[in-house]
Design an enzyme around this catalytic site. Sequence first.
Site, PDB file in Angstrom:
ATOM      1  N   HIS A 176       0.983  -0.880  -0.061  1.00 44.40           N
ATOM      2  CA  HIS A 176      -0.003   0.351   0.143  1.00 44.40           C
ATOM      3  C   HIS A 176       0.724   1.570   0.379  1.00 44.40           C
ATOM      4  CE1 HIS A 176      -3.330   2.879   0.313  1.00 44.40           C
ATOM      5  NE2 HIS A 176      -3.114   3.276   2.356  1.00 44.40           N
ATOM      6  N   GLY A 186       2.736   5.113   3.999  1.00 41.06           N
ATOM      7  CA  GLY A 186       2.430   5.871   4.715  1.00 41.06           C
ATOM      8  C   GLY A 186       0.460   5.292   5.654  1.00 41.06           C
ATOM      9  N   LYS A 187       0.525   5.962   6.689  1.00 42.38           N
ATOM     10  CA  LYS A 187      -0.930   5.126   6.915  1.00 42.38           C
ATOM     11  C   LYS A 187      -1.526   6.365   6.160  1.00 42.38           C
ATOM     12  CE  LYS A 187      -0.449   4.681  11.984  1.00 42.38           C
ATOM     13  NZ  LYS A 187      -0.555   4.516  13.454  1.00 42.38           N
ATOM     14  N   SER A 188      -2.980   5.624   6.180  1.00 50.73           N
ATOM     15  CA  SER A 188      -4.180   6.310   5.059  1.00 50.73           C
ATOM     16  C   SER A 188      -4.498   7.301   5.911  1.00 50.73           C
ATOM     17  CB  SER A 188      -5.428   4.881   5.248  1.00 50.73           C
ATOM     18  OG  SER A 188      -6.409   5.783   4.096  1.00 50.73           O
ATOM     19  N   GLY A 189      -4.536   7.733   4.754  1.00 53.75           N
ATOM     20  CA  GLY A 189      -5.224   9.863   4.497  1.00 53.75           C
ATOM     21  C   GLY A 189      -3.691  11.091   5.636  1.00 53.75           C
ATOM     22  N   VAL A 190      -2.308  10.153   4.934  1.00 50.11           N
ATOM     23  CA  VAL A 190      -1.519  11.258   5.762  1.00 50.11           C
ATOM     24  C   VAL A 190      -1.066  12.041   5.067  1.00 50.11           C
ATOM     25  CG1 VAL A 190       1.186   9.383   5.137  1.00 50.11           C
ATOM     26  CG2 VAL A 190       0.971  10.770   6.875  1.00 50.11           C
ATOM     27  N   GLY A 191      -1.368  11.714   3.300  1.00 51.95           N
ATOM     28  CA  GLY A 191      -1.428  12.696   2.113  1.00 51.95           C
ATOM     29  C   GLY A 191      -0.312  12.610   0.837  1.00 51.95           C
ATOM     30  N   LYS A 192       0.086  10.235   0.678  1.00 51.31           N
ATOM     31  CA  LYS A 192       0.594  10.277   0.165  1.00 51.31           C
ATOM     32  C   LYS A 192       0.340  10.377  -1.429  1.00 51.31           C
ATOM     33  CE  LYS A 192      -0.181   5.926   0.708  1.00 51.31           C
ATOM     34  NZ  LYS A 192      -1.287   5.971   2.648  1.00 51.31           N
ATOM     35  N   SER A 193      -0.993  10.917  -1.997  1.00 49.14           N
ATOM     36  CA  SER A 193      -1.686  10.791  -3.412  1.00 49.14           C
ATOM     37  C   SER A 193      -1.128  12.290  -3.083  1.00 49.14           C
ATOM     38  CB  SER A 193      -2.326  10.388  -3.185  1.00 49.14           C
ATOM     39  OG  SER A 193      -3.341   9.233  -3.616  1.00 49.14           O
ATOM     40  N   ASP A 212      -1.727   4.352  -4.728  1.00 49.27           N
ATOM     41  CA  ASP A 212      -2.456   2.896  -3.498  1.00 49.27           C
ATOM     42  C   ASP A 212      -2.403   2.085  -3.779  1.00 49.27           C
ATOM     43  OD1 ASP A 212      -5.368   2.713  -2.100  1.00 49.27           O
ATOM     44  OD2 ASP A 212      -6.029   1.663  -3.605  1.00 49.27           O
ATOM     45  N   GLU A 243      -6.674   8.964  -6.832  1.00 49.49           N
ATOM     46  CA  GLU A 243      -7.154   9.104  -5.802  1.00 49.49           C
ATOM     47  C   GLU A 243      -6.940   9.910  -4.713  1.00 49.49           C
ATOM     48  OE1 GLU A 243     -10.084   7.477  -2.167  1.00 49.49           O
ATOM     49  OE2 GLU A 243      -8.429   6.227  -3.121  1.00 49.49           O
ATOM     50  N   ARG A 277      18.621  14.067  12.798  1.00 49.39           N
ATOM     51  CA  ARG A 277      18.528  15.359  11.871  1.00 49.39           C
ATOM     52  C   ARG A 277      19.754  15.777  10.825  1.00 49.39           C
ATOM     53  NH1 ARG A 277      17.727  19.767  17.287  1.00 49.39           N
ATOM     54  NH2 ARG A 277      17.114  21.129  14.810  1.00 49.39           N
TER      55      ARG A 277
END
EC number: 2.7.11.-
Length: 312
Positions: free
Chosen positions: A138, A153-160, A177, A202, A243
């Site tokens: 994913h 990353g988790k769903s909704g983190v801003g990948k797309s 996706d 998406e 860092r």
Amino acid sequence: MLKVRTRDIYEKFSLELVAGEEGIDRPITTSDLSRPGIELAGFFDYYPAERIQLLGMTELSFFEQLSDEARITRMDELCTDITPAIIITRGLEVPQELIDAAERESVPILRTKFKTTRFSGNLTNFLESKLAPTTAVHGVLVDIYGVGVLITGKSGVGKSETALELVKRGHRLVADDCVEIRQEDQDTLVGTSPELIEHLLEIRGLGIINVMTLFGAGAVRTSKQITLNIDLELWDQDKQYDRLGLDEEKMKIIDSEVPKLTVPVRPGRNLAVIIEVAAMNFRLKRMGVNAAQQFTDRLSDVIHEKAIQDED
């Protein structure tokens, strides 16, 4: 799940079907090929019957020198119920003994005009690609300055959304996706998009957009070798993030490991620019330029010189 049948190579390489049509859908389970020279001499103790058998000029020239009885016996033993196919190269004439044995055991006899060495190389490459171990991840795969970057990353983190910004900046989308990954070599991972969602992104609030239609054919590509993983996670104020860039994490995919960077997400951070620079910095590291290591070395030199001055 069955990946390759004899019919696939028959159609892929436009081969001529000489005999054994009933076995054209036999499964091919290995990319290894066999040139059964020693078997034609009568030694079948270690005969790899599950491989595709290639008969070229050398094998057929030797076969012609055998007695009539030996010719029949050898071909009967060559054709088994698990042999995917026997391929005659250089467009050579197929021995009648082989045709008779193949018809009895339903072993496909195929013929090509290519030379044996050249054809075996092309066939091996094709089979290794089709039979390579595969998995699905994913995430989003983008080609950034020639670096295949797998964004997770988790769903909704801003990948797309990040991928969309990268496409606007001139980079190319491979998959969104779901990224299908196959291991073509020991450390070679190639990512592609499932056919159903190819070229699609998406975006929450907008829905599904077609990147190729909006940005042109230059904004997409069908596959890309994965060389870097960037994992997006929501900013955790209690977590210590790297860092300097000296820590090296790895993400294991199938049997290979890919360098991994963890990038915290918080309002105001331009993720597309960060990922773009990360890809460029990764290229520099592969060329032998490591800014973090250079800074650390300079810092160590300064501390060492300061210590000497204090002693004096």
